[in-house]
Design a protein around this motif. Structure first.
Motif, PDB file in Angstrom:
ATOM      1  N   ARG A  24      -1.537 -18.199   5.234  1.00 36.89           N
ATOM      2  CA  ARG A  24      -0.428 -17.485   5.288  1.00 36.89           C
ATOM      3  C   ARG A  24      -0.345 -16.279   4.183  1.00 36.89           C
ATOM      4  O   ARG A  24      -0.572 -16.961   2.791  1.00 36.89           O
ATOM      5  CB  ARG A  24       0.921 -17.787   5.338  1.00 36.89           C
ATOM      6  N   LEU A  25      -0.109 -15.102   4.063  1.00 37.36           N
ATOM      7  CA  LEU A  25      -0.290 -14.186   2.918  1.00 37.36           C
ATOM      8  C   LEU A  25       0.879 -13.118   3.120  1.00 37.36           C
ATOM      9  O   LEU A  25       1.064 -12.512   3.907  1.00 37.36           O
ATOM     10  CB  LEU A  25      -1.714 -13.389   2.866  1.00 37.36           C
ATOM     11  N   VAL A  26       1.729 -12.986   1.922  1.00 37.90           N
ATOM     12  CA  VAL A  26       2.603 -12.133   1.778  1.00 37.90           C
ATOM     13  C   VAL A  26       2.376 -11.226   0.680  1.00 37.90           C
ATOM     14  O   VAL A  26       2.207 -11.963  -0.511  1.00 37.90           O
ATOM     15  CB  VAL A  26       4.126 -12.822   1.654  1.00 37.90           C
ATOM     16  N   ILE A  27       2.519  -9.945   0.664  1.00 42.83           N
ATOM     17  CA  ILE A  27       2.513  -8.867  -0.349  1.00 42.83           C
ATOM     18  C   ILE A  27       3.486  -8.445  -0.741  1.00 42.83           C
ATOM     19  O   ILE A  27       4.638  -7.913   0.406  1.00 42.83           O
ATOM     20  CB  ILE A  27       1.390  -7.921   0.299  1.00 42.83           C
ATOM     21  N   VAL A  28       4.090  -8.327  -1.839  1.00 46.69           N
ATOM     22  CA  VAL A  28       5.131  -7.719  -2.512  1.00 46.69           C
ATOM     23  C   VAL A  28       4.932  -6.102  -2.633  1.00 46.69           C
ATOM     24  O   VAL A  28       3.860  -5.773  -3.354  1.00 46.69           O
ATOM     25  CB  VAL A  28       5.538  -8.133  -3.869  1.00 46.69           C
ATOM     26  N   ALA A  29       5.862  -5.406  -2.100  1.00 48.59           N
ATOM     27  CA  ALA A  29       5.393  -3.940  -2.046  1.00 48.59           C
ATOM     28  C   ALA A  29       6.706  -3.110  -2.269  1.00 48.59           C
ATOM     29  O   ALA A  29       7.920  -3.434  -2.028  1.00 48.59           O
ATOM     30  CB  ALA A  29       4.899  -3.306  -1.017  1.00 48.59           C
ATOM     31  N   ARG A  30       6.723  -1.899  -2.802  1.00 46.90           N
ATOM     32  CA  ARG A  30       7.808  -1.084  -3.073  1.00 46.90           C
ATOM     33  C   ARG A  30       8.194  -0.736  -1.773  1.00 46.90           C
ATOM     34  O   ARG A  30       7.463  -0.475  -0.567  1.00 46.90           O
ATOM     35  CB  ARG A  30       7.531   0.246  -3.652  1.00 46.90           C
TER      36      ARG A  30
ATOM     37  N   MET B 265      -1.328 -26.565   5.320  1.00 46.11           N
ATOM     38  CA  MET B 265      -1.381 -25.051   5.248  1.00 46.11           C
ATOM     39  C   MET B 265      -1.360 -24.696   4.012  1.00 46.11           C
ATOM     40  O   MET B 265      -0.467 -24.946   3.090  1.00 46.11           O
ATOM     41  CB  MET B 265      -0.245 -24.646   6.205  1.00 46.11           C
ATOM     42  N   SER B 266      -1.956 -23.529   3.654  1.00 40.65           N
ATOM     43  CA  SER B 266      -1.866 -22.772   2.306  1.00 40.65           C
ATOM     44  C   SER B 266      -1.298 -21.460   2.555  1.00 40.65           C
ATOM     45  O   SER B 266      -1.569 -20.846   3.461  1.00 40.65           O
ATOM     46  CB  SER B 266      -3.475 -22.674   1.894  1.00 40.65           C
ATOM     47  N   ALA B 267      -0.391 -21.155   1.635  1.00 42.87           N
ATOM     48  CA  ALA B 267       0.341 -19.932   1.633  1.00 42.87           C
ATOM     49  C   ALA B 267       0.292 -19.243   0.188  1.00 42.87           C
ATOM     50  O   ALA B 267       0.727 -19.994  -0.431  1.00 42.87           O
ATOM     51  CB  ALA B 267       1.732 -20.087   2.337  1.00 42.87           C
ATOM     52  N   VAL B 268       0.304 -18.114   0.002  1.00 40.22           N
ATOM     53  CA  VAL B 268       0.272 -17.640  -1.234  1.00 40.22           C
ATOM     54  C   VAL B 268       1.025 -15.975  -0.974  1.00 40.22           C
ATOM     55  O   VAL B 268       1.063 -15.640   0.048  1.00 40.22           O
ATOM     56  CB  VAL B 268      -1.099 -17.193  -1.717  1.00 40.22           C
ATOM     57  N   ALA B 269       1.325 -15.463  -2.121  1.00 42.59           N
ATOM     58  CA  ALA B 269       2.069 -14.296  -2.530  1.00 42.59           C
ATOM     59  C   ALA B 269       1.437 -13.689  -3.480  1.00 42.59           C
ATOM     60  O   ALA B 269       0.922 -14.104  -4.478  1.00 42.59           O
ATOM     61  CB  ALA B 269       3.493 -14.234  -2.683  1.00 42.59           C
ATOM     62  N   ILE B 270       1.273 -12.217  -3.409  1.00 42.35           N
ATOM     63  CA  ILE B 270       0.479 -11.378  -4.252  1.00 42.35           C
ATOM     64  C   ILE B 270       1.511 -10.256  -4.670  1.00 42.35           C
ATOM     65  O   ILE B 270       2.041  -9.683  -3.593  1.00 42.35           O
ATOM     66  CB  ILE B 270      -0.666 -10.812  -3.903  1.00 42.35           C
ATOM     67  N   ASP B 271       1.896  -9.944  -5.849  1.00 38.99           N
ATOM     68  CA  ASP B 271       2.637  -8.989  -6.415  1.00 38.99           C
ATOM     69  C   ASP B 271       1.599  -8.030  -7.219  1.00 38.99           C
ATOM     70  O   ASP B 271       1.541  -8.514  -8.574  1.00 38.99           O
ATOM     71  CB  ASP B 271       3.741  -9.321  -7.130  1.00 38.99           C
ATOM     72  N   ILE B 272       1.328  -6.916  -6.998  1.00 35.34           N
ATOM     73  CA  ILE B 272       0.413  -5.906  -7.835  1.00 35.34           C
ATOM     74  C   ILE B 272       1.674  -5.006  -8.522  1.00 35.34           C
ATOM     75  O   ILE B 272       2.112  -4.346  -7.984  1.00 35.34           O
ATOM     76  CB  ILE B 272      -0.258  -5.003  -7.012  1.00 35.34           C
TER      77      ILE B 272
ATOM     78  N   SER C 123       1.770 -10.354   5.557  1.00 38.29           N
ATOM     79  CA  SER C 123       3.282  -9.704   5.754  1.00 38.29           C
ATOM     80  C   SER C 123       3.555  -8.914   4.395  1.00 38.29           C
ATOM     81  O   SER C 123       3.119  -9.310   3.447  1.00 38.29           O
ATOM     82  CB  SER C 123       4.273 -10.622   5.991  1.00 38.29           C
ATOM     83  N   VAL C 124       4.394  -7.890   4.635  1.00 37.78           N
ATOM     84  CA  VAL C 124       4.777  -7.171   3.515  1.00 37.78           C
ATOM     85  C   VAL C 124       6.266  -7.573   3.349  1.00 37.78           C
ATOM     86  O   VAL C 124       7.286  -7.324   4.262  1.00 37.78           O
ATOM     87  CB  VAL C 124       4.685  -5.756   3.514  1.00 37.78           C
ATOM     88  N   LEU C 125       6.569  -7.655   1.931  1.00 39.26           N
ATOM     89  CA  LEU C 125       8.120  -7.570   1.622  1.00 39.26           C
ATOM     90  C   LEU C 125       8.352  -7.089   0.544  1.00 39.26           C
ATOM     91  O   LEU C 125       7.824  -7.169  -0.525  1.00 39.26           O
ATOM     92  CB  LEU C 125       8.244  -9.095   1.004  1.00 39.26           C
ATOM     93  N   SER C 126       9.539  -6.175   0.485  1.00 36.98           N
ATOM     94  CA  SER C 126       9.867  -5.491  -0.828  1.00 36.98           C
ATOM     95  C   SER C 126      10.440  -6.105  -1.694  1.00 36.98           C
ATOM     96  O   SER C 126      10.813  -7.338  -1.772  1.00 36.98           O
ATOM     97  CB  SER C 126      10.951  -4.435  -0.194  1.00 36.98           C
ATOM     98  N   THR C 127      10.485  -5.733  -2.936  1.00 33.09           N
ATOM     99  CA  THR C 127      10.713  -6.247  -4.188  1.00 33.09           C
ATOM    100  C   THR C 127      12.112  -6.728  -4.015  1.00 33.09           C
ATOM    101  O   THR C 127      12.489  -7.986  -4.548  1.00 33.09           O
ATOM    102  CB  THR C 127      10.607  -5.366  -5.263  1.00 33.09           C
TER     103      THR C 127
END
Length: 462
Positions: free
Chosen positions: A68-74, A1-8, A102-106
């Motif tokens: 799976r994908l998690v995005i870092v957001a304010r 299973m591949s899982a990544v996170a992105i922080d813009i 999924s969205v995760l705060s900083t």
């Protein structure tokens, strides 16, 4: 299973995953700046959306669609269904190939990294996210299975936070404030002895500015960057950070407890550790200013670059190695009675669905068809209501655990209430009974909610 996170970020889009050795790492992609990530597109409308679209497309082009994908957001970006990206993932609709993000705060992402490393246990932590555009300080309370943001504040000057500092130094060096100029500054800071030379120059200039402000700390393209320039630019950083820290602490001040002594109140509000992340947190004199306030600095695991702390924590969450602890994962139910065709029936009333309850957030009320459900607390005319058993359940595993039995007050036949539950900053839950006549709501303590029904010995399979 591949899982990544992105922080813009304001300058770079960072993509991370957990590597073969179980540690988070940046994903190597064409066009990425080593140790930083993909440069954020400049001059486009919807800059964050464009950066997210470009970063995700670059990943998919090299590695395929992740599972799976998690995005870092304010935190203000966390609108829409809890746990899924609404505004934060708007740029992904262009790709047409994405798992539900999924969205995760900083602060939650950073604390996931520290909790996974075992360096953040129960207590209050101040997470300072020091970036190019802004400084954001969040006071977080870590309890068993929950991380609540008790207070936060943000300082975002028009010309940027860390960006304004760098612009002042580059201006004296006669260089433009662009990617090339910033790489020159990064190279100067990385030179052997640069940190010691800077500390010595700043210390002398602070004690005797007339004599030492003109001391050259760096020389670039025939121009000197002096201690005085750095000292004045540093003041800009520290002044904004001090103001933001004070506002965050004021916002996070716990409600007074009746009978508590001043010492006890101070202990409840005390911050046990300070976490500095973001690109500007690489600047050692700023970190020393932070720790000068008396807070111990919580080290990032294994020398993690502070600019990568958030995306590394999110990568651990995406891989299932760390619990985000930003939402209670189970549903909260109560035993209820309903009269059907003149005959009483026992039922289970869903008060709050799984993943809807946010630590330190507002109460969640029982609903039917998008409208709050009206309940009575007992038979018409009863002096006291029936005892109500509160349970939590895992819908997927069909496991139910009793929490507490609560005696609710009785009411007249026409009395109606909305029934809800909230999770306090300290990690304990309250059952909320809100009168329909706009009277003051009543709360009934439930204590701590179970955090892992798979291993809880009280689990009962339905």
């Amino acid at each position: 299973m591949s899982a990544v996170a992105i922080d813009i970020g304001s300058r770079y889009a960072r993509i991370a995953r957990v590597g073969a050795h179980g540690a988070p790492e940046l994903v190597e992609l064409p066009g990425a700046v080593p140790g930083e990530g993909l440069p954020v597109p400049v001059g486009e409308d919807g800059r964050r959306d464009a950066a997210l679209h470009a970063a995700y497309s670059a990943y998919v082009g090299q590695h395929g669609v992740p599972d799976r994908l998690v995005i870092v957001a304010r935190r203000p970006d966390r609108s829409g269904p809890p746990g899924h990206g609404a505004d934060a993932s708007a740029g992904l609709h262009k790709t047409g190939r994405t798992p539900p993000p999924s969205v995760l705060s900083t602060p939650h992402a950073v604390l996931a990294l520290l909790r996974h490393a075992g360096t953040a246990t129960a207590g209050r932590y101040m997470v300072c996210d020091l970036g190019a555009a802004a400084a954001e300080v969040s006071v977080c309370v870590v309890t068993a299975g929950a991380v609540a943001v008790a207070g936060s504040a943000r300082h975002a000057p028009a010309d940027g936070y860390g960006a304004g500092f760098e612009a002042a130094l580059l201006a004296q060096a006669g260089l433009p404030c662009d990617e090339a100029g910033r790489r020159v500054l990064a190279g100067l800071r990385a030179e052997d002895g640069a940190a010691l030379r800077l500390d010595l120059a700043l210390d002398r200039a602070e004690r005797n500015p007339d004599r030492y402000d003109a001391t050259a700390v760096h020389r670039v393209a025939g121009h000197d960057i002096t201690a005085g320039t750095i000292r004045l630019a540093l003041r800009r950083l520290t002044a904004g950070l001090d103001l933001t820290t004070t506002e965050a602490l004021d916002d996070a001040a716990p409600a007074p407890v009746d009978g508590a002594s001043p010492a006890e109140e101070a202990a409840r509000a005390a911050v046990g550790g300070l976490v500095a992340v973001g690109g500007t947190a690489r600047f050692a004199p700023l970190l020393r200013h932070l720790t000068g306030g008396g807070w111990p600095l919580v080290p990032l695991p294994a020398g993690t670059d502070p600019a990568l702390a958030a995306v590394y924590g999110a990568a651990l969450v995406a891989a299932g190695l760390a619990d985000p602890a930003d939402r209670y994962p189970y549903a909260v139910c109560v035993g209820a009675h309903r009269t059907v065709a003149g005959r009483p029936e026992n039922q289970e009333l869903l008060v709050c669905g799984a993943g809807l309850l946010e630590p330190g957030g507002a109460a969640v009320f029982a609903e039917v068809g998008g409208e709050r459900l009206r309940v009575r607390t007992g038979p018409a005319g009863a002096v006291a209501g029936r005892p109500v058993e509160v349970r939590v359940r895992d819908p997927e595993g069909a496991v139910s655990v009793p929490v507490r039995t609560v005696a609710l007050p009785g009411g007249a036949e026409d009395d109606g209430f909305h029934l809800g539950v909230r999770l306090a900053v300290d990690g304990t839950a309250r059952l909320v009974l809100c009168p329909l006549d706009a009277g003051a709501p009543a709360e009934f303590p439930l204590g701590g909610l179970p955090t892992d029904l798979r291993t809880d010995p009280k689990g009962v399979r339905l």
